[in-house]
Design a protein around this motif. Structure first.
Motif, PDB file in Angstrom:
ATOM      1  N   LEU A 159       0.776  -1.217  -0.183  1.00  0.00           N
ATOM      2  CA  LEU A 159       0.043  -0.066   0.009  1.00  0.00           C
ATOM      3  C   LEU A 159       0.820   1.218   0.158  1.00  0.00           C
ATOM      4  N   ASP A 160       2.101   1.283   0.673  1.00  0.00           N
ATOM      5  CA  ASP A 160       3.031   2.576   0.750  1.00  0.00           C
ATOM      6  C   ASP A 160       3.610   2.512  -0.671  1.00  0.00           C
ATOM      7  N   VAL A 161       4.000   1.260  -1.157  1.00  0.00           N
ATOM      8  CA  VAL A 161       4.590   1.460  -2.281  1.00  0.00           C
ATOM      9  C   VAL A 161       3.753   2.109  -3.537  1.00  0.00           C
TER      10      VAL A 161
ATOM     11  N   THR B 202      -5.086   4.160  -1.661  1.00  0.00           N
ATOM     12  CA  THR B 202      -4.179   3.226  -1.337  1.00  0.00           C
ATOM     13  C   THR B 202      -4.551   2.703   0.239  1.00  0.00           C
ATOM     14  N   HIS B 203      -4.991   3.633   1.074  1.00  0.00           N
ATOM     15  CA  HIS B 203      -5.175   3.624   2.481  1.00  0.00           C
ATOM     16  C   HIS B 203      -6.624   3.445   3.088  1.00  0.00           C
ATOM     17  N   SER B 204      -7.540   3.710   2.158  1.00  0.00           N
ATOM     18  CA  SER B 204      -8.951   3.314   2.724  1.00  0.00           C
ATOM     19  C   SER B 204      -9.090   1.911   2.855  1.00  0.00           C
TER      20      SER B 204
ATOM     21  N   SER C 298      -2.533  -6.708   6.058  1.00  0.00           N
ATOM     22  CA  SER C 298      -2.017  -6.616   7.395  1.00  0.00           C
ATOM     23  C   SER C 298      -1.553  -5.073   7.582  1.00  0.00           C
ATOM     24  N   HIS C 299      -0.880  -4.495   6.460  1.00  0.00           N
ATOM     25  CA  HIS C 299      -0.503  -3.339   6.448  1.00  0.00           C
ATOM     26  C   HIS C 299      -1.690  -2.258   6.862  1.00  0.00           C
ATOM     27  N   TRP C 300      -2.880  -2.595   6.435  1.00  0.00           N
ATOM     28  CA  TRP C 300      -4.008  -1.670   6.838  1.00  0.00           C
ATOM     29  C   TRP C 300      -4.112  -1.847   8.511  1.00  0.00           C
TER      30      TRP C 300
ATOM     31  N   LEU D 145      -2.118  -2.486  10.830  1.00  0.00           N
ATOM     32  CA  LEU D 145      -0.721  -1.974  11.435  1.00  0.00           C
ATOM     33  C   LEU D 145      -0.952  -0.667  11.404  1.00  0.00           C
ATOM     34  N   ASP D 146      -1.271  -0.091  10.130  1.00  0.00           N
ATOM     35  CA  ASP D 146      -1.377   1.350  10.001  1.00  0.00           C
ATOM     36  C   ASP D 146      -2.632   1.927  11.065  1.00  0.00           C
ATOM     37  N   PHE D 147      -3.453   1.128  11.025  1.00  0.00           N
ATOM     38  CA  PHE D 147      -4.556   1.329  12.117  1.00  0.00           C
ATOM     39  C   PHE D 147      -4.260   1.567  13.470  1.00  0.00           C
TER      40      PHE D 147
ATOM     41  N   VAL E  83      -1.051   2.653  14.437  1.00  0.00           N
ATOM     42  CA  VAL E  83      -0.207   3.897  14.614  1.00  0.00           C
ATOM     43  C   VAL E  83      -0.604   4.989  14.150  1.00  0.00           C
ATOM     44  N   HIS E  84      -1.324   5.097  12.977  1.00  0.00           N
ATOM     45  CA  HIS E  84      -1.975   6.425  12.378  1.00  0.00           C
ATOM     46  C   HIS E  84      -2.828   7.153  13.310  1.00  0.00           C
ATOM     47  N   ARG E  85      -2.719   8.416  13.383  1.00  0.00           N
ATOM     48  CA  ARG E  85      -3.825   9.399  13.813  1.00  0.00           C
ATOM     49  C   ARG E  85      -5.439   8.849  12.743  1.00  0.00           C
TER      50      ARG E  85
HETATM   51 ZN    ZN Z   1       0.784   2.843   5.143  1.00  0.00          ZN
END
Ligand code: ZN
Length: 185
Positions: free
Chosen positions: A4-6, A39-41, A78-80, A82-84, A86-88
């Motif tokens: 997703l970050d790529v 990418t991140h929804s 799993s990226h989403w 894990l982002d969930f 740490v992200h605000r």
């Molecule tokens: Zn991300």
């Protein structure tokens, strides 16, 4: 896992998704990620995971394809999750709305410990399944962790595009180094 970050970095460079640098918006990450529906929804993450599963099944024909494709899809998704952690609350459930995020970036020591645990925990699992030069892998892991510490505790990036280019260069470099280490058994 990083997929997703790529995808995120080139979309930022192209101006399709948007970020601005807001120092101290979280205690450890200065990115105000105010527009990243593609990418991140949650919806996009599910679609990209399904896409990864399909692409794997299309191009890989050897081994336990069905099982491996599922693992690939779960790794992408799993990226989403894990982002969930740490992200605000900047992760939309769909489009650019209904945003969530538990905000661990506001607790840098906890977020950093999580990064380190994930990196070396993953490496430990990997060592159980592959013959690779372990010492060199661990040393490279420490180098990546040091870079992560700089990102967490160092100065913010110069601009939104600079942040995206740096991320993209880092992903390419890290993947190239690990690919080289894997061949050097
Ligand atoms: Zn991300």
């Amino acid at each position: 896992m990083q997929l997703l970050d790529v995808f995120w970095a080139p979309l930022i460079v192209l101006g399709i998704e948007k970020v601005r640098i807001v120092p101290r918006i979280t205690a450890s990450n200065p990115l105000d990620l105010y527009y990243m529906p593609y990418t991140h929804s949650l919806l996009a993450a599910l679609l990209w995971s399904a896409g990864a599963l399909l692409v794997y099944r299309l191009f890989v024909t050897r081994g336990l394809v069905g099982k491996a494709a599922l693992v690939v899809a779960l790794a992408v998704f799993s990226h989403w999750i894990l982002d969930f952690l740490v992200h605000r609350p900047d992760l939309p459930l769909y489009d650019n709305t209904a945003k969530v995020g538990l905000g661990l970036w506001n607790f840098p020591a906890v977020a950093f410990a999580l990064e380190a645990g994930l990196l070396f925990g993953g490496m430990w699992l990997y060592f159980g399944t592959a013959v690779v030069p372990r010492l060199r892998m661990v040393v490279f892991g420490l180098v990546m962790l040091a870079i992560q510490a700089y990102v967490f505790f160092g100065p913010p990036p110069a601009s939104d595009k600079a942040a995206a280019w740096t991320a993209l260069a880092a992903y390419a470099l890290f993947a190239a180094v690990v690919a080289r280490l894997e061949r050097a058994r």
